[in-house]
Write a protein that holds these residues in place. Sequence first.
Motif, short mmCIF file in Angstrom:
data_model
loop_
_atom_site.label_atom_id
_atom_site.label_comp_id
_atom_site.label_asym_id
_atom_site.label_seq_id
_atom_site.Cartn_x
_atom_site.Cartn_y
_atom_site.Cartn_z
N ASP A 39 0.84 -1.19 0.00
CA ASP A 39 0.00 0.00 0.00
C ASP A 39 0.88 1.25 0.00
O ASP A 39 1.66 1.47 0.93
N PRO A 40 0.79 2.09 -1.04
CA PRO A 40 1.75 3.21 -1.17
C PRO A 40 1.66 4.23 -0.06
O PRO A 40 2.64 4.93 0.22
N THR A 41 0.51 4.32 0.59
CA THR A 41 0.36 5.27 1.70
C THR A 41 0.49 4.59 3.07
O THR A 41 0.38 5.27 4.09
N GLN A 42 0.71 3.27 3.07
CA GLN A 42 0.80 2.50 4.32
C GLN A 42 -0.42 2.78 5.20
O GLN A 42 -0.32 2.90 6.43
N ASN A 43 -1.57 2.81 4.55
CA ASN A 43 -2.83 3.10 5.22
C ASN A 43 -3.56 1.83 5.64
O ASN A 43 -4.42 1.86 6.51
N ILE A 44 -3.22 0.71 5.01
CA ILE A 44 -3.86 -0.57 5.32
C ILE A 44 -3.09 -1.26 6.43
O ILE A 44 -1.86 -1.36 6.38
N VAL A 45 -3.80 -1.74 7.42
CA VAL A 45 -3.18 -2.46 8.53
C VAL A 45 -3.83 -3.83 8.65
O VAL A 45 -5.04 -3.94 8.85
N TRP A 46 -3.01 -4.88 8.49
CA TRP A 46 -3.48 -6.26 8.62
C TRP A 46 -3.37 -6.66 10.08
O TRP A 46 -2.30 -6.56 10.68
N ILE A 47 -4.48 -7.09 10.67
CA ILE A 47 -4.46 -7.59 12.04
C ILE A 47 -4.95 -9.02 12.04
O ILE A 47 -5.54 -9.50 11.07
N THR A 48 -4.72 -9.73 13.14
CA THR A 48 -5.08 -11.15 13.16
C THR A 48 -6.59 -11.34 13.18
O THR A 48 -7.29 -10.77 14.01
N PRO A 49 -7.10 -12.16 12.26
CA PRO A 49 -8.52 -12.51 12.33
C PRO A 49 -8.73 -13.57 13.40
O PRO A 49 -7.79 -14.00 14.08
N GLU A 50 -9.96 -13.99 13.56
CA GLU A 50 -10.27 -15.03 14.53
C GLU A 50 -9.50 -16.30 14.19
O GLU A 50 -9.37 -16.67 13.02
N GLY A 51 -8.97 -16.96 15.19
CA GLY A 51 -8.14 -18.14 14.97
C GLY A 51 -8.85 -19.21 14.17
O GLY A 51 -10.06 -19.42 14.31
N GLY A 52 -8.09 -19.90 13.32
CA GLY A 52 -8.63 -20.97 12.48
C GLY A 52 -9.11 -20.50 11.14
O GLY A 52 -9.38 -21.33 10.25
N GLY A 53 -9.24 -19.17 10.93
CA GLY A 53 -9.70 -18.65 9.66
C GLY A 53 -8.58 -18.56 8.65
O GLY A 53 -7.40 -18.76 8.96
N GLY A 54 -8.95 -18.23 7.41
CA GLY A 54 -7.95 -18.09 6.35
C GLY A 54 -7.92 -19.31 5.45
O GLY A 54 -8.85 -20.10 5.40
N PRO A 55 -6.82 -19.47 4.71
CA PRO A 55 -6.72 -20.61 3.81
C PRO A 55 -6.56 -21.92 4.56
O PRO A 55 -6.20 -21.93 5.75
N ASN A 56 -6.83 -23.00 3.89
CA ASN A 56 -6.58 -24.33 4.43
C ASN A 56 -5.90 -25.12 3.33
O ASN A 56 -6.52 -25.93 2.65
N TYR A 57 -4.62 -24.87 3.17
CA TYR A 57 -3.88 -25.43 2.04
C TYR A 57 -3.65 -26.93 2.22
O TYR A 57 -3.30 -27.40 3.30
N ALA A 58 -3.83 -27.65 1.12
CA ALA A 58 -3.55 -29.08 1.09
C ALA A 58 -2.38 -29.33 0.16
O ALA A 58 -2.42 -28.94 -1.01
#
Length: 561
Positions: free
Chosen positions: A540-559
Amino acid sequence: MSPQEILAQFGPRESMEYDVVIVGAGPAGLSAAIHLKQLASAQGREVSVVVLEKGSEPGAHILSGAVMDPIAINELLPDWKALGAPLNQAVTDDEVLFLSETGATRTPKALIPNCFHNEGNYIVSLGNVVRWLAQQAEGLGVEIFPGFAAAEVLYDADGAVKGVATGNMGVGRDGEPGDNFQLGMELLGKYTFFAEGARGHLGKQLIAKFDLDDGRDPQSYGLGIKELWEIDPARSKPGLVVHTAGWPMASDTYGGGFLYHLDDNKVTLGFVTGLDYKNPWLSPFEEMQRWKTHPSIRQHLEGGKRLSYGARAITAGGLLSLPKTVFPGGALIGCDAGYLNASRIKGSHAAIKSGMLAAAAAFEALAAGREHDELAAYPAAFEQSWLHAELHQSRNFKQWFKKGIVVGSIMTGVEQWLLPRLGVKSPPWTIHRTLPDHAGLKPAAECQRIDYPKPDGRLTFDRLSSVFVSNTNHEEQQPAHLTLKDARVPVQTNLARFAGPESRYCPAGVYEFVKAEDGADRLQINAQNCVHCKTCDIKDPTQNIVWITPEGGGGPNYASM
């Protein structure tokens, strides 16, 4: 309610105490845990170790090429073959190709730089290797808590790290505790290791709080986008490793592809784009799809089927960007620090080694009755290790390629082919950088627009169908884990000046500009699509986006990724 208000109303949090708390069940975190238990067993001592993993299981969020150098796992678990480690496919051949739009030039084997030689290495699913490492750790008595995201660093009265707190569960989109609300837990350790991977959420905070990157070059990143295919058995060449440079990247843009033949008619392939790219019209996802259409890549895939997809940022700054890795009460290990060797496109061996070095330092401190101090023995041991020698030899790699593919290719040949043959172990010069990746974008009006072809659904695909095969899922009612410091910036600055690059650099279709009811532009954030690659937090060119931890267990589930 804010997290502080929730804690004030529902606290205090329950706590558990350990000798060592480890955040992240990747190769670095699990290797540190295993080595702590090994050292304790050898001396007849007890060391309590817990590993927190935000994915649904160890390996669920692991994404890597991957060709693995076994040098570190040989040290960690010398009998790994007998123990059934999933290092099954040895490398049998290397190809290094320079691509034009329709043709390819193969580098003669005698001229391939040392960094691209893979004799003795293995093509692996790093996710499967991590699952196996977790089994070894648990067999030694390590406690592993999957589905628990470390959301907060805890400090003692003197400012030393004393552990972490997991995120609250069951908080609604409005920030209010729901019917299934569960307060987070505190995991307290005499030492805490952070092994979150590239651009770790907590590691980033620690680097800033303790000025760990003071005097270092800015960290540099790449975005790796990967697919797993099942191919026509007639096209299968188990053990073949292919690396490409050139097309479709412009000559001033760092990027390259990889394609590795596993056993069982599987091919893993992907494309890495340096996140210092200048043209805001560039889309790393679309470049990867376009790269697959080259005859040299298409020939491996035709008649095959895509099985999985994923994306992850990688640290690529190397030794010159490596922050100080220790602070009172803890340490950064693996890609949370940035040990990956970009010239070799390998980080798993470095992650394992860094975890072992930190573990040895912590065990020594615990045996001496110390806690919450600075583990100076860890960076000291690193400086005497083969890992430091390897990273020192390749320290200029990314810096040369920032000057363009021609300069980068020539100087990589000089530093990693010519000099070793002249008996020079390390180049006698050092090249530094001053700009962070997000500062590289030029205004859209100054750059050539890139129009990408539509996907055909057989060889090339769109983002949403790709996210689908990444098995990504988030609890829809939780608060958004992608936040903006200033909601006005995306339209007033990013869209107006850079043509909305977040809609292109995100490989999961999280960000899109849509029209509001009054016809004005607004940024829509589809957080449920997020594959946790961290690109937005970096580019992000303005460093305006901040990624914080979502609820545990979420996200991808890669196989098998």
